[in-house]
Design an enzyme around this catalytic site. Structure first.
Site, short mmCIF file in Angstrom:
data_model
loop_
_atom_site.label_atom_id
_atom_site.label_comp_id
_atom_site.label_asym_id
_atom_site.label_seq_id
_atom_site.Cartn_x
_atom_site.Cartn_y
_atom_site.Cartn_z
CD GLN A 186 9.86 29.88 23.46
OE1 GLN A 186 9.33 30.01 24.55
NE2 GLN A 186 10.51 30.88 22.87
N GLY A 227 0.75 30.76 29.08
CA GLY A 227 1.87 31.06 28.19
C GLY A 227 3.22 30.84 28.84
CG HIS A 228 6.74 31.80 26.53
ND1 HIS A 228 7.68 31.90 25.54
CD2 HIS A 228 6.06 32.96 26.52
CE1 HIS A 228 7.56 33.07 24.97
NE2 HIS A 228 6.60 33.73 25.53
CG ASN A 229 9.08 32.94 29.84
OD1 ASN A 229 9.76 31.93 29.88
ND2 ASN A 229 9.09 33.77 28.82
CB SER A 247 6.39 37.13 30.73
OG SER A 247 7.26 36.47 29.82
#
Lengths: 329, 329, 329
Positions: A186, A227-229, A247
């Site tokens: 990441q 969460g990521h993105n 995302s």
């Protein structure tokens, strides 16, 4: 706007702070936000009462500011002034020689500031805060004790990070490669825009490749997971224990009630309102109002909730309507 | 496998990193994981594209590795090499004289390592990490800033503990003894096997008497709670905000979606898949796939969810079918 | 009450600790809490077994204490004595010159104690604990590593605060003033009464104006959120990941199961029991027992849950009862 003495009782009653209406004594200011609020006249012992312009009150010292909440905020800042940065770096703080701090940045005990970090004027770094390498933090931010901003993340101006929040831990992505769960590195960052507030022990993961972004003026409560993105728009309100999977695209002015969950890769339109404990599994257009698990439009959910709450009676009705024809227990 | 220059544009275009397909420019590598993914040809500006072998792409520099994700991981490690331990113990770290650290263990600022702790070669202890007394940590682990491992817990090799996680806080058990809620001392430990990853601010409680155990290669996301005495098998995926109450037995290769809850003393068989937000109240056999609250087999849940989503229409149908006989509102 | 040797095997078998019944060997004490518990006779290898008075056991060394759990607690304290404060203040701790600590207060490495804080006799302050300005902490408390108590909060006697908990972060209140989300300053405090336990990474927000209060002997698990202005009574049990929104009034002896949510401004009567994952949206009278989302009385919920679990069969029945009259799919 408002003085700090009250005409009640003595000629000059010193007011020492703001208190809830029911608890306030002659030394306190109290406030009434909503003219429809039920008020026990016997409880009106406050030295001064802020009240909406359309509310008549039988009290000797009522003030009707144009906006009660605006007056309240000013009074609270008067009684509890927010300390400005004192510019002191505590001897126990560990500040990398390559970090660039504006001259008046305050750094409290045991804080750590990594290599090449840059911190703007007026920002206060609380005790035990960890700032990673290459982090950028703007002006007049406040990082409370134990807030953590990991490598390369970027924080805007006037951002408030509460204790224990973690900005920029790795996103959670693993793929089966050759039969083995393998971590996808990441390598992205988190960007937090101006005037954002992040709650205690909230976690915002760095992007896989690019940016996880929290829009300007958005307020996030405690124990939230982003969460990521994810890209969250400006002016959102995200209440405690919400989980937003990876995302997602969240628009502007979205409100998400406590403990709601949003599935990964979901798009939420501007101004959507998601009730507490909802589970959002599909994209929502702008202005949506949803509730329930899975989340449905509020009116639709309300019909089902009626059935759920009255299941016994409705089931009896179905059975009695059918009983001549068939036996249904 | 893959070089770091691209034939596009100039004779030698230096590639500086990996970017999402839509954002990638001539200086980036992009990737396509799934041949069925929709691709806007206009967006193909990446200097190099990794694509599955079964995908034809109109792009001058496409590479078809045997496994796109494997190639991606290698590239990411190339562009973002994971730092090895530098072997430095920061002067501000407090390392008990009786702790045994392999010579190359890195200990960052303000970390604390308790009496008799043992830490294996290549492990990196981040800033503000707390390691309790008699803790054992294996080789090549990475403890991010503020990770905490309390007394006597045991961590395997190549384990990654993210910021703010707490390994080994007391389990939650109180009994009414003589009319008073009395704490049952929690004297067990947590054992984390090799290649596990634990997310930010996740909490894993020590056992009452023996061990709470996290199996090899299991990956746990942020803000997860694992209660005392749980035994979680290998190769599980546990997404953020999951709660696993005390004394559960989770098999191998189990997947638990975000914000799901598992009741205490539940046994989950190998390979079970539990959807996000599910509430598991009963044991699940191996290979189960469940959803909903309470959790039901996916197909069964889907039938109810159809009724829930279409309640209005279905209720109208029931009513109109019955209306000649009875009045049902 | 109970010795530490066992008559089994050798004349004098030294007992080294307590183990779960199935794991215990000749060197262990085991216990049976409930006479109805199923017991495999082959598993009875413990050197000594504590058993209820009404349970006959074929084992050479059974003790029948008046209360098994009371005996267990005494034994656990015997084998794992809780360390008393050693009175040492670690050289790396930062203790403000104006803080007042009882002479025997223990302060571990890197802990921080703010100006004018007062800490009572016998209290142990773990490593990396942060105590804010003007905090009051009573006697014989235990603050585990990284527990955080922010400015002006007040902690009673014999309180245990686990790692990573945050007591006194700002409440979450923003109002739109002049079209802009404006923070309402949170100037109240948190009061934690005697004998309370607060779990790892739990967050308890300070009141807007007055007090957020946790009643005596109440036990709160990990990752719980308690909003500003909540008043929680004595002797409550609040399991992990519960969320209690702002301004709730929770009575005495209330039990709230894991991951349940309580809406803001809700009043819960004494002795109410709220099942795990419930969503409480309305006030509950004393003695209520509720489940589900939204929460319903347990019996009422059970009827709906029967329908939910058996939806397919019940829907088929409705359809077949109606099919002569109408077609309903």
């Amino acid at each position: 706007l408002i003085g700090v003495t009250s005409p009640i009782g003595r000629e000059e009653q010193v007011l020492i702070g703001v208190a809830p209406l029911a608890d306030a004594g002659a030394e306190h200011v109290a406030y009434i936000q909503d003219a429809r609020q039920e008020i026990d006249p016997a409880s009106l012992r406050a030295g001064l009462v802020l009240a909406p312009t359309n509310l008549q009150l039988d009290h000797p010292a009522v003030v009707h500011p144009a906006n009660v909440m605006d007056a309240l905020v000013r009074l609270l800042h008067h009684f509890h002034p927010v300390a400005a940065s004192n510019g002191i770096r505590h001897a126990s703080a560990v500040i990398d020689a390559t970090a660039e701090l504006a001259p008046d940045v305050q750094v409290d005990a045991h804080a750590i500031i990594g290599a090449r970090a840059r911190i703007g004027a007026g920002t206060r770094i609380g005790s035990h805060v960890v700032i990673g390498e290459d982090v950028v933090i703007g002006e007049n931010c406040r990082l409370h004790p134990r807030a953590t901003v990991l490598d390369r993340c970027r924080i805007g101006n006037r951002v408030e990070l509460h204790s224990g929040c973690v900005i920029g831990a790795d996103g959670f992505r693993f793929e089966v490669i050759g039969r083995r769960l393998t971590k996808i590195p990441q390598v992205g960052i988190v960007v937090i825009e101006d005037d954002v507030e992040i709650g205690a022990n909230t976690t915002i993961d760095r992007a896989g490749l690019s940016e996880t972004r929290i829009g300007a003026r958005t307020k996030i409560d405690n124990l939230v997971q982003v969460g990521h993105n994810c890209v969250i728009g400006s002016d959102c309100i995200i209440v405690s224990q919400v989980g937003i999977a990876g995302s997602c695209r969240i628009g502007r002015g979205v409100m998400i009630g406590g403990a709601a969950s949003i599935k990964d890769h979901i798009t939420i339109g501007d101004g959507a309102q998601i009730a507490g404990r909802s589970g959002v599994q599909h994209d929502l257009p702008a202005g949506s109002r949803v509730m329930g698990y899975p989340a449905l439009p509020v009116k639709r959910y309300a019909r089902f909730a009626w059935f759920y709450r009255n299941f016994d009676e409705q089931w009896e009705r179905l059975k009695s309507a059918l009983k001549e024809r068939d036996s249904i227990p």
